[in-house]
Write an enzyme that holds these catalytic residues in place. Structure first.
Site, PDB file in Angstrom:
ATOM      1  CD  GLU A  89      -2.805  -1.216   0.193  1.00 42.41           C
ATOM      2  OE1 GLU A  89      -3.229  -0.530  -0.609  1.00 42.41           O
ATOM      3  OE2 GLU A  89      -3.293  -2.422  -0.043  1.00 42.41           O
ATOM      4  CB  CYS A  95      -1.285   6.941   1.014  1.00 40.72           C
ATOM      5  SG  CYS A  95      -2.677   6.050   1.777  1.00 40.72           S
TER       6      CYS A  95
END
Length: 499
Positions: free
Chosen positions: A232, A271
């Site tokens: 991720e 993110c």
């Protein structure tokens, strides 16, 4: 192998706490996790549910301590901490607790009549012993959210929290073993050297959340044992801002969501945060005016926005603004407070596209606005860059929405909002290409840490000898029919009732 995390010298601050207790070693800890899994107890529904209940008790009984840790590490207001971390975890753990029995159940699958008599199913089985590397920007949520899925799937788990969020790492180390099976769920604190030691061992899956640079190191180390890895990562998430139309209310709602999706999630250190905005030239004055007034309303109290994590990242963000051509593009904000590691929400208009602020993930409270002639041109702009974790678009234009879905590649697409997709368990969370691979959240978390074993059972009623030697042309002809038709069609052809 290379380092799997920055050093203390790189990030500044105090060294991380000891990784393990007196007499403990990484090897011994891994062996204990393996023994716990091999004992078989983690496979039962009762064990899985007990771990999820323990996690829920941890979040309820230690909530105040969790708030303090997140405040100490990142300056997060407790409302933001609850919205983005604790609340999401409570929701996810409750959903897993409610559904795990269904997720575990074998899934019947169709078997072609050619295999008659037969039945088949997929049986979800735990992978084994899982290693989770979490990161510092959502240090509680990105540690425990994967843990929910790994435990629901029946695995033993080692959690390596980021040493850049030391208070949260200590909180996890102090509490996880109190509320969960301490031999099957372990928190391992420490710096890069601990990450290196962990990756020397065999795991059944590794989940890493962080930067592409460190992800490459993790993958190289995992290749030694052919360990599957989920990554991720992130990337520059674009926001396509179309003209909203004549409604002032809709415009303000859209701007509220842009500001929230950029600055109210760990000061842009997320993110999924909006990295830059694409907008038509003619609409720029309206958008900037609305952004400025909304920032003033949302962050009149500076305590309501998180701070930059440490001095190194503060300097990195400051350096993005030092380029003269970039500094000239600043329309709002830009004030730097090195003592308190705070950066004022900053808006830039058309900084050079080859500047660092437009080629590197910003991960901070700086928002470039890039103008296009037509909003449709934004699609080509996004396509020309690495695939992001998310694409956001504010538009009422159905044709434009369809083009964005079909013509761009990203982990997810969200229309008319930002970041909220992270909290929806029925949607998978994950990237594509440079933004990572592997998806989790809700049932997807269970599936990430499970193996769907194919189980086929046949009976003895019928035996087709064409499958066996000795070979001849008649058997080849029969096999052609078998593969051409289903079983009924084959029988009819064999009997001469179908050509």
């Amino acid at each position: 192998m290379g380092r799997v995390a920055p050093s203390v010298e790189e990030v500044g601050g105090e060294p991380p706490p000891p990784a393990l207790g007196p007499g403990e070693t990484v090897s011994g800890t891994v062996a204990e996790l393996r023994a716990a899994y091999e004992s078989g107890r983690t496979r039962s529904l009762e064990w899985r549910q007990s771990q999820l209940r323990g996690l829920l008790r941890l979040l309820a009984e230690e909530e105040a301590a969790a708030f303090r840790a997140l405040r100490e590490d990142l300056g997060k207001h407790q409302a933001e901490a609850y919205r983005d971390e604790i609340g999401v975890l409570v929701k996810s753990a409750n959903a897993a607790l409610r559904e795990v029995g269904k997720w575990m159940a074998p899934e019947k699958v169709w078997v072609p009549l050619i295999a008659f008599p037969a039945r088949a199913q997929l049986e979800p089985q735990p992978l084994g012993v899982i290693l989770v590397f979490s990161c510092w920007n959502v240090p509680l949520g990105l540690s425990l959210e994967p843990l929910v899925g790994a435990l629901a799937a029946g695995n033993a788990v080692a959690l390596k929290p980021s040493e850049l969020a030391p208070a949260t790492a200590k909180f996890l180390g102090d509490n996880v073993g109190k509320y969960m099976d301490a031999t099957a769920v372990k928190v391992i604190q420490g710096g890069p050297e601990v990450g290196e030691q962990l990756m020397e061992h065999r795991w059944d899956k590794v989940l890493f959340t962080g930067s592409p640079r460190i992800a490459r190191v993790v993958m190289a180390a995992a290749a030694k044992h052919l360990t599957p890895v989920a990554l991720e990562l992130g990337g520059k998430c674009p926001c396509i801002f179309d003209t909203i139309g004549g409604s002032a209310r809709d415009l303000q709602t859209a701007v509220n969501r842009v500001v929230g999706g950029k600055w109210s999630s760990c000061a842009g250190q997320a993110c999924l945060a909006i990295d830059y905005v694409l907008v038509e030239e003619r609409f720029v004055p309206v958008l900037i005016k609305a952004l400025k007034s909304t920032l003033k309303k949302f962050f009149a109290d500076s305590d309501h926005m998180a701070r930059i994590v440490n001095a190194r990242h503060f300097q990195r963000l400051s350096d993005l603004l030092k380029d003269k051509s970039v500094a000239a593009s600043v329309l709002h904000g830009g004030t730097l407070d090195a003592k308190n590691l705070c950066i004022e929400p900053t808006i830039l208009l058309n900084p050079p596209l080859d500047s660092a602020i437009m080629t590197e993930e910003i991960f901070g409270p700086l928002l470039p606005i890039i103008t296009v002639k037509k909003i449709e041109d934004s699609i080509a702009f996004v396509r020309a860059r690495p695939r992001p974790l998310a694409v956001y678009a504010f538009t009422k234009n159905a044709a434009l929405r369809r083009r964005i879905v079909e013509e761009t590649s990203s982990g997810s697409v969200t229309f008319n909002d930002a970041v909220v997709q992270y909290g929806i368990d029925s949607l998978p969370f994950g990237g594509v290409g440079e933004s990572g691979f592997g998806q989790y959240h809700g049932k997807y978390s269970f599936e990430m840490f499970s193996h769907k074993k194919a189980v086929l059972t046949r009976g003895y009623l019928i035996e087709l000898t064409a499958r066996y030697p000795p070979w001849d042309d008649s058997k080849i002809s029969m096999m052609r029919q078998l593969y051409r038709y289903n079983y009924v069609g084959f029988v009819l052809t064999f009997l001469g009732l179908k050509k």
